[in-house]
Write a protein that holds these residues in place. Structure first.
Motif, PDB file in Angstrom:
ATOM      1  N   SER A   5       0.215 -10.026  33.809  1.00  0.00           N
ATOM      2  CA  SER A   5       1.229  -9.379  32.959  1.00  0.00           C
ATOM      3  C   SER A   5       2.420  -8.877  33.773  1.00  0.00           C
ATOM      4  O   SER A   5       2.945  -7.783  33.531  1.00  0.00           O
ATOM      5  N   ILE A   6       2.863  -9.662  34.744  1.00  0.00           N
ATOM      6  CA  ILE A   6       4.013  -9.283  35.559  1.00  0.00           C
ATOM      7  C   ILE A   6       5.274  -9.362  34.702  1.00  0.00           C
ATOM      8  O   ILE A   6       5.499 -10.356  34.007  1.00  0.00           O
ATOM      9  N   HIS A   7       6.071  -8.309  34.729  1.00  0.00           N
ATOM     10  CA  HIS A   7       7.300  -8.231  33.951  1.00  0.00           C
ATOM     11  C   HIS A   7       8.480  -8.032  34.896  1.00  0.00           C
ATOM     12  O   HIS A   7       8.327  -7.492  35.989  1.00  0.00           O
ATOM     13  N   HIS A   8       9.641  -8.444  34.436  1.00  0.00           N
ATOM     14  CA  HIS A   8      10.874  -8.130  35.155  1.00  0.00           C
ATOM     15  C   HIS A   8      11.564  -6.969  34.472  1.00  0.00           C
ATOM     16  O   HIS A   8      11.716  -6.942  33.247  1.00  0.00           O
ATOM     17  N   LEU A   9      11.988  -5.999  35.265  1.00  0.00           N
ATOM     18  CA  LEU A   9      12.678  -4.819  34.755  1.00  0.00           C
ATOM     19  C   LEU A   9      14.162  -4.968  35.101  1.00  0.00           C
ATOM     20  O   LEU A   9      14.514  -5.043  36.274  1.00  0.00           O
ATOM     21  N   PRO A  10      15.046  -5.041  34.101  1.00  0.00           N
ATOM     22  CA  PRO A  10      16.480  -5.181  34.405  1.00  0.00           C
ATOM     23  C   PRO A  10      16.985  -4.031  35.266  1.00  0.00           C
ATOM     24  O   PRO A  10      16.440  -2.924  35.271  1.00  0.00           O
ATOM     25  N   SER A  11      18.044  -4.312  36.015  1.00  0.00           N
ATOM     26  CA  SER A  11      18.556  -3.333  36.978  1.00  0.00           C
ATOM     27  C   SER A  11      19.023  -2.035  36.324  1.00  0.00           C
ATOM     28  O   SER A  11      18.784  -0.960  36.895  1.00  0.00           O
ATOM     29  N   PRO A  12      19.690  -2.017  35.145  1.00  0.00           N
ATOM     30  CA  PRO A  12      20.054  -0.711  34.570  1.00  0.00           C
ATOM     31  C   PRO A  12      18.857   0.163  34.252  1.00  0.00           C
ATOM     32  O   PRO A  12      18.879   1.375  34.475  1.00  0.00           O
ATOM     33  N   VAL A  13      17.784  -0.448  33.751  1.00  0.00           N
ATOM     34  CA  VAL A  13      16.589   0.332  33.408  1.00  0.00           C
ATOM     35  C   VAL A  13      15.921   0.865  34.669  1.00  0.00           C
ATOM     36  O   VAL A  13      15.532   2.038  34.743  1.00  0.00           O
ATOM     37  N   SER A  14      15.774   0.016  35.683  1.00  0.00           N
ATOM     38  CA  SER A  14      15.111   0.466  36.909  1.00  0.00           C
ATOM     39  C   SER A  14      15.960   1.499  37.650  1.00  0.00           C
ATOM     40  O   SER A  14      15.419   2.457  38.219  1.00  0.00           O
ATOM     41  N   THR A  15      17.282   1.358  37.635  1.00  0.00           N
ATOM     42  CA  THR A  15      18.134   2.359  38.286  1.00  0.00           C
ATOM     43  C   THR A  15      18.013   3.708  37.608  1.00  0.00           C
ATOM     44  O   THR A  15      17.891   4.748  38.266  1.00  0.00           O
ATOM     45  N   HIS A  16      18.037   3.725  36.286  1.00  0.00           N
ATOM     46  CA  HIS A  16      17.888   4.976  35.556  1.00  0.00           C
ATOM     47  C   HIS A  16      16.516   5.588  35.775  1.00  0.00           C
ATOM     48  O   HIS A  16      16.365   6.815  35.871  1.00  0.00           O
ATOM     49  N   LEU A  17      15.504   4.744  35.879  1.00  0.00           N
ATOM     50  CA  LEU A  17      14.144   5.245  36.086  1.00  0.00           C
ATOM     51  C   LEU A  17      13.976   5.862  37.465  1.00  0.00           C
ATOM     52  O   LEU A  17      13.304   6.893  37.628  1.00  0.00           O
ATOM     53  N   LEU A  18      14.598   5.264  38.492  1.00  0.00           N
ATOM     54  CA  LEU A  18      14.467   5.794  39.847  1.00  0.00           C
ATOM     55  C   LEU A  18      15.285   7.069  40.031  1.00  0.00           C
ATOM     56  O   LEU A  18      14.915   7.929  40.835  1.00  0.00           O
ATOM     57  N   LYS A  19      16.395   7.204  39.295  1.00  0.00           N
ATOM     58  CA  LYS A  19      17.197   8.409  39.434  1.00  0.00           C
ATOM     59  C   LYS A  19      16.518   9.621  38.818  1.00  0.00           C
ATOM     60  O   LYS A  19      16.577  10.729  39.359  1.00  0.00           O
ATOM     61  N   SER A  20      15.895   9.444  37.679  1.00  0.00           N
ATOM     62  CA  SER A  20      15.228  10.562  37.003  1.00  0.00           C
ATOM     63  C   SER A  20      13.880  10.100  36.479  1.00  0.00           C
ATOM     64  O   SER A  20      13.723   9.790  35.298  1.00  0.00           O
ATOM     65  N   PRO A  21      12.875   9.979  37.356  1.00  0.00           N
ATOM     66  CA  PRO A  21      11.567   9.463  36.909  1.00  0.00           C
ATOM     67  C   PRO A  21      10.840  10.408  35.963  1.00  0.00           C
ATOM     68  O   PRO A  21      10.046   9.973  35.137  1.00  0.00           O
ATOM     69  N   SER A  22      11.111  11.714  36.048  1.00  0.00           N
ATOM     70  CA  SER A  22      10.396  12.660  35.191  1.00  0.00           C
ATOM     71  C   SER A  22      11.008  12.744  33.797  1.00  0.00           C
ATOM     72  O   SER A  22      10.315  13.035  32.819  1.00  0.00           O
ATOM     73  N   LEU A  23      12.338  12.501  33.692  1.00  0.00           N
ATOM     74  CA  LEU A  23      12.999  12.630  32.399  1.00  0.00           C
ATOM     75  C   LEU A  23      12.896  11.356  31.579  1.00  0.00           C
ATOM     76  O   LEU A  23      12.814  11.413  30.355  1.00  0.00           O
ATOM     77  N   SER A  24      12.898  10.217  32.218  1.00  0.00           N
ATOM     78  CA  SER A  24      12.897   8.947  31.495  1.00  0.00           C
ATOM     79  C   SER A  24      11.491   8.617  31.024  1.00  0.00           C
ATOM     80  O   SER A  24      10.530   8.730  31.809  1.00  0.00           O
ATOM     81  N   PRO A  25      11.329   8.201  29.785  1.00  0.00           N
ATOM     82  CA  PRO A  25      10.003   7.742  29.362  1.00  0.00           C
ATOM     83  C   PRO A  25       9.675   6.439  30.073  1.00  0.00           C
ATOM     84  O   PRO A  25      10.496   5.514  30.111  1.00  0.00           O
ATOM     85  N   PRO A  26       8.519   6.325  30.673  1.00  0.00           N
ATOM     86  CA  PRO A  26       8.204   5.102  31.428  1.00  0.00           C
ATOM     87  C   PRO A  26       8.119   3.898  30.502  1.00  0.00           C
ATOM     88  O   PRO A  26       7.537   3.979  29.415  1.00  0.00           O
ATOM     89  N   PRO A  27       8.707   2.785  30.887  1.00  0.00           N
ATOM     90  CA  PRO A  27       8.626   1.576  30.059  1.00  0.00           C
ATOM     91  C   PRO A  27       7.220   1.015  30.072  1.00  0.00           C
ATOM     92  O   PRO A  27       6.404   1.330  30.960  1.00  0.00           O
ATOM     93  N   PRO A  28       6.876   0.210  29.077  1.00  0.00           N
ATOM     94  CA  PRO A  28       5.539  -0.403  29.085  1.00  0.00           C
ATOM     95  C   PRO A  28       5.385  -1.357  30.269  1.00  0.00           C
ATOM     96  O   PRO A  28       6.352  -1.937  30.764  1.00  0.00           O
ATOM     97  N   HIS A  29       4.153  -1.481  30.715  1.00  0.00           N
ATOM     98  CA  HIS A  29       3.819  -2.358  31.840  1.00  0.00           C
ATOM     99  C   HIS A  29       4.574  -1.943  33.105  1.00  0.00           C
ATOM    100  O   HIS A  29       5.019  -2.797  33.880  1.00  0.00           O
ATOM    101  N   LEU A  30       4.722  -0.654  33.319  1.00  0.00           N
ATOM    102  CA  LEU A  30       5.414  -0.200  34.528  1.00  0.00           C
ATOM    103  C   LEU A  30       4.633  -0.554  35.780  1.00  0.00           C
ATOM    104  O   LEU A  30       5.214  -0.836  36.826  1.00  0.00           O
ATOM    105  N   SER A  31       3.299  -0.554  35.679  1.00  0.00           N
ATOM    106  CA  SER A  31       2.487  -0.816  36.861  1.00  0.00           C
ATOM    107  C   SER A  31       2.634  -2.244  37.366  1.00  0.00           C
ATOM    108  O   SER A  31       2.342  -2.509  38.532  1.00  0.00           O
ATOM    109  N   THR A  32       3.080  -3.174  36.513  1.00  0.00           N
ATOM    110  CA  THR A  32       3.254  -4.569  36.946  1.00  0.00           C
ATOM    111  C   THR A  32       4.694  -5.029  36.774  1.00  0.00           C
ATOM    112  O   THR A  32       4.950  -6.209  36.562  1.00  0.00           O
ATOM    113  N   SER A  33       5.639  -4.108  36.865  1.00  0.00           N
ATOM    114  CA  SER A  33       7.053  -4.457  36.698  1.00  0.00           C
ATOM    115  C   SER A  33       7.690  -4.705  38.053  1.00  0.00           C
ATOM    116  O   SER A  33       7.410  -4.006  39.030  1.00  0.00           O
ATOM    117  N   LEU A  34       8.583  -5.700  38.090  1.00  0.00           N
ATOM    118  CA  LEU A  34       9.344  -6.035  39.288  1.00  0.00           C
ATOM    119  C   LEU A  34      10.818  -5.808  39.016  1.00  0.00           C
ATOM    120  O   LEU A  34      11.294  -5.987  37.889  1.00  0.00           O
TER     121      LEU A  34
END
Length: 899
Positions: free
Chosen positions: A711-740
């Motif tokens: 279940s490897i997924h690709h995470l677009p750059s805007p979503v991953s950038t927002h997630l890395l800037k504020s990991p506690s505020l952003s709701p984690p996307p599904p399949h985060l454990s297998t996202s690239l």
């Protein structure tokens, strides 16, 4: 290998200490023998005149001989001065096949070889060189007996064919009535529109039909087949025969054409186009369901795009299920410009907008076409009212051109058809605005994703093209700046005729033959182009710009036009004389990826293994690298099991010839049952669930759908950038454990990353090793700023100063090793830190090389988002990484950023 060379072959007369043979030849040619005057003087000092004159006579003859020898030794033949792009290993030595500026000299050289002067005139014997060099053209050469028989047979068949055609024409004309003879012949009707069905490739010519059974040729296939390395005949790429790279071995010329001077062109007709037609609400609902943002669908931000004056580039994803991203696409709406009239005012109500049908094009890379087609087809049927989907792969071709001279080359090759009366088109129409943009050196200066649609004449009527005079005056530049700031096509762009199916087929069918074009050129006065006639085809074209995400990159033009009109436009582009000199270059698939790599932009599908198309590309590259590794002898290939990683660790992590994403997410395979149970109970809760090991390099069946495993997924750059800037505020996307997510790598030290290199974060379980890597990072930054090198000596400096500077640089200690308490370990030293463990592995490099644009080694890769989200609280340390080449135990310090 023998210690002493064989004595059967004659050895060269010079040794290692002697100069090279070429330099020795030049030195001997310049040496002039002299004779002393001692023998001309007697014991008493009397001069012997006869002996003195003989000595001077010897020196004069030696001088004349040296002048002749040096002229012959240091000169090169004409055939050795052909430009690099025209050189061939089996080049002809025919005088008439070299450039015109060299033909006179080549003819003299051929006559000099024979010792005779070239003769001219009819009936005189032909003089050839010692190498039997032909100096006649093929049409004037006497045919051989076999060729004479073939020519006579061809003439007989031509006469029989002409006689049969005349007889058939006379019979058909006799059967017609007088009224039928005066009727105008009607063109055949258009083919029926195949709604919601895949299109078939056009039927090739009979002589090329057997070569296109399992693949299709691009419109410019014959041009590229002579000048580029193509895909193998039995291994097409995306069912196309695609040029991979030019046969010219130097890439630097393409690099300079892309950024410094000139331009580079690609035939992108293999890109797939999907046409969608329906009411605007249905089309927006379709795109919104597949990942289009609400800001582009309803807000003012996407107003110009919805009006058809801009292009949009982004990602589309699946509507249902896991909602995996499919591919990056370009979406273009058909413009809705209408004249303000009473009829138009009456149709501006809500009811009129609801019933009005609109069109849009979706362009996608062919590797993701089938997945996107099925998804668009499914979502289009759900809309109310449903939208019509059409496959336009073999109806619309495209050419992409980039570089400082791209706008000039396009403007010189494409001549818009402008109406004579001003009432037909506004004065600031796209066709007239296009003729004012020739002096633009970077299309990025235009509005983002600007779009121009108009009709052009047949490029063959103006072949060969002439250099367009560019605007160099200050007033012209001010006018150009005003045009770029106001951009009138936003209000004057009408519906491009390329969206009209009838206009596309009419332009393709009305293309005159090359024979008729040549006849019109012959009838035109010297130095002029043929006069346009009403029957000339109007080729619909659509131009739009695409700029990379990097700020320093060159933007590119994309030209859309009918499939059968690509070849005339291509030849006109390739022969356009640029104002900076030379002609546009062409590129292949490797140049396309290399230029994207130098701009720091990932290339689809190779740099997106989290998508279905990217995973298929990864599987294909694995098989190639594994086959290349297996064909090497065991003594000359890397032994992955014996690789030393330091601290007692042996063996490569995963398969060395692959970016082993299964190993990254699944971990090492358990050796015993107890170890597998222990790993299942003590594993990280964020890690993916344990699954059976993936078979090693199992080739999928032909009917099997290849999807990324685990279940490897690709995470677009805007979503991953927002997630890395504020990991506690952003709701984690599904399949985060297998996202690239895709990153750009920059090495802080020497070295060059290569594909399949391993990317580690800084150690998390070994504080001592972490401190050593951090010390190396801080010392690397300090050393790069504090190290001072002596200024270079001028070219006129005497040799003793050069030797003195060389000796001082060799004897002086390295600046980083003067202080014993602050020693910077170098790569390969015993105190150089080892690479982190497998628990700190976060990704792999998908593309890496020496970057000519930045002058250092860079790379593009993918990392697991779940392994870096928790590390962002460490500050700047979180962006540091260690890059290790596959099969090597040495790691290099680098920095990564999301792109």
């Amino acid at each position: 290998m023998a210690q002493f060379p064989s004595l059967k072959r004659k050895q060269p007369s010079y040794t290692i200490s002697h100069p090279a043979p070429k330099r020795a030849k030049a030195s001997n040619a310049r040496t002039i023998l002299t004779q002393t005057s001692d023998k001309a003087l007697s014991k008493h000092g009397d001069l012997d005149v006869s002996a003195f004159v003989k000595a001077r006579e010897y020196e004069i003859k030696a001088l004349e001989s040296s002048m002749g020898n040096s002229k012959q030794a240091l000169s090169t033949r004409t055939f050795q001065q052909v430009p690099r792009s025209l050189r061939r290993r089996t080049a002809s030595h025919n005088v008439k096949k070299v450039p015109k500026r060299l033909r006179v000299r080549a003819a003299k050289e051929v006559s000099f070889d024979t010792g005779l002067l070239p003769q001219s005139g009819l009936g005189e014997p032909k003089i050839e060189g010692e190498d039997n060099t032909p100096t006649v053209t093929s049409r004037r050469r006497q045919p051989t007996p076999r060729m004479r028989l073939r020519l006579e047979a061809a003439k007989r068949l031509q006469k029989l064919g002409a006689r049969a055609k005349a007889k058939k024409k006379a019979v058909s004309k006799a059967e017609q009535t007088p009224r039928e003879r005066d009727k105008i012949t009607i063109a055949p009707r258009l083919p029926k529109v195949k709604k919601d069905l895949l299109s078939k490739a056009p039927k090739p010519q009979s002589k090329f039909r057997k070569r296109q059974i399992h693949k299709s040729w691009l419109p410019t296939h014959i041009y590229h087949a002579k000048r580029a390395h193509m895909t193998l005949p039995k291994e097409p790429l995306w069912r196309f025969a695609i040029p991979l790279t030019p046969t010219e071995k130097s890439y630097r010329a393409s690099h300079r054409a892309m950024g410094a001077r000139g331009c580079i062109t690609w035939d992108m007709s293999y890109m797939s186009s999907i046409g969608v037609e329906g009411v605007e609400a249905s089309l927006l609902g379709l795109l919104t369901a597949m990942g289009l943002g609400e800001d582009m669908a309803t807000s003012k931000k996407g107003e110009k795009w919805r009006m058809g004056t801009r292009a949009w580039e982004g990602w589309l994803k699946e509507r249902d299920g896991e909602k995996q991203v499919i591919a990056p696409v370009s979406i273009i709406w058909c413009a809705t410009f209408r004249e303000v009239s009473s009829v138009a005012m009456a149709n501006t109500g809500e009811e009129g907008k609801r019933k009005e049908k609109r069109k849009l094009y979706i362009r996608v890379q062919p590797s993701g076409f089938l997945q996107l087609w099925n998804e668009v087809l499914k979502v289009a049927k759900i809309q109310r009212p449903p939208a019509m989907v059409e496959d336009l792969r073999f109806e619309i071709g495209s050419i992409e051109i980039s570089g400082p001279g791209s706008t000039e080359a396009l403007m010189g090759s494409l001549r818009p058809i402008i109406a004579n009366d001003e009432g037909d088109k506004p004065s600031d129409s796209p066709a007239q605005i296009w003729s004012l943009l020739g002096s633009i050196t970077n299309p990025a200066s235009l509005p983002t994703n600007a779009l121009l649609g108009f009709d052009v004449s047949d490029p063959r009527l103006h072949h060969p093209p002439r250099t367009v005079p560019l605007n160099r005056l200050a007033n012209d530049n001010d006018d150009l700046l005003q045009i770029l700031s106001a951009w009138p096509p936003d209000s004057t762009q009408s519906a491009p005729t390329i969206f009209d199916r009838t206009a596309r087929f009419t332009a393709a069918r009305c293309l005159p033959s090359q024979k008729s074009i040549n006849r019109r050129k012959g009838d035109a006065p010297p130095g002029t182009y043929p006069v346009p006639v009403p029957t000339d085809p109007k080729i619909p074209v659509l131009l739009f710009t695409s700029r990379p995400d990097s700020a320093s990159g060159q933007a590119s033009w994309t030209l859309l036009l009918p499939w059968k009109c690509v070849l005339p436009a291509w030849y006109s582009l390739m022969h356009y004389p640029l104002s900076t000199g030379g002609n546009p270059r062409f590129g292949g698939l490797r140049e396309k990826r290399q230029i994207a790599f130098e701009q720091g932009v990932p290339w689809f599908p190779g740099d997106y293994p989290g998508t279905k198309a990217g995973w298929e590309w990864e599987v294909m590259e694995r098989e190639k690298r594994k086959a290349e590794w297996e064909k090497r002898p065991k003594g000359k290939r890397i032994e992955w099991e014996s690789l030393d990683l330091g601290q007692g660790r042996k063996g490569e992590i995963g398969r060395g010839w692959a970016c082993d994403w299964e190993r990254l997410f699944h971990g090492p395979p358990p050796t015993t049952v107890e170890e597998s149970i222990h790993n299942a109970t003590t594993s990280d809760p964020a890690a993916p669930a344990a699954t059976p090991p993936v078979p090693v390099d199992r080739k999928p069946a032909a009917s099997e759908t290849v999807f990324p495993p685990l279940s490897i997924h690709h995470l677009p750059s805007p979503v991953s950038t927002h997630l890395l800037k504020s990991p506690s505020l952003s709701p984690p996307p599904p399949h985060l454990s297998t996202s690239l997510t895709t990153i750009k790598l920059t090495l802080l030290t020497r070295g060059t990353p290569t594909p399949c290199a391993r990317i580690y974060r800084l150690p998390t379980q070994n504080p001592t090793l972490l401190a050593r890597w951090l010390a190396l990072a801080s010392s690397t930054g300090a050393n790069s700023t504090k190290t001072k090198h002596p200024p270079p000596l001028p070219s006129s400096a005497p040799p003793h100063l050069r030797r003195q500077q060389l000796a001082s640089s060799l004897l002086s200690p390295h600046p980083s090793r003067i202080d014993k308490h602050n020693v910077i370990p170098q790569a390969g030293d015993a105190d150089y830190p080892v690479v982190p463990g497998e628990e700190d592995l976060i990704g792999f490099v998908t593309a890496g090389n020496f970057n000519l644009g930045e002058g250092r080694g860079t790379g593009v890769g993918c990392i697991a988002v779940a392994k870096v989200v928790g590390e962002m609280g460490r500050g700047r340390e979180a962006r540091f990484c260690v890059v290790r080449e596959a099969g090597m135990g040495l790691g290099r310090l680098g920095r990564w950023e999301i792109v």
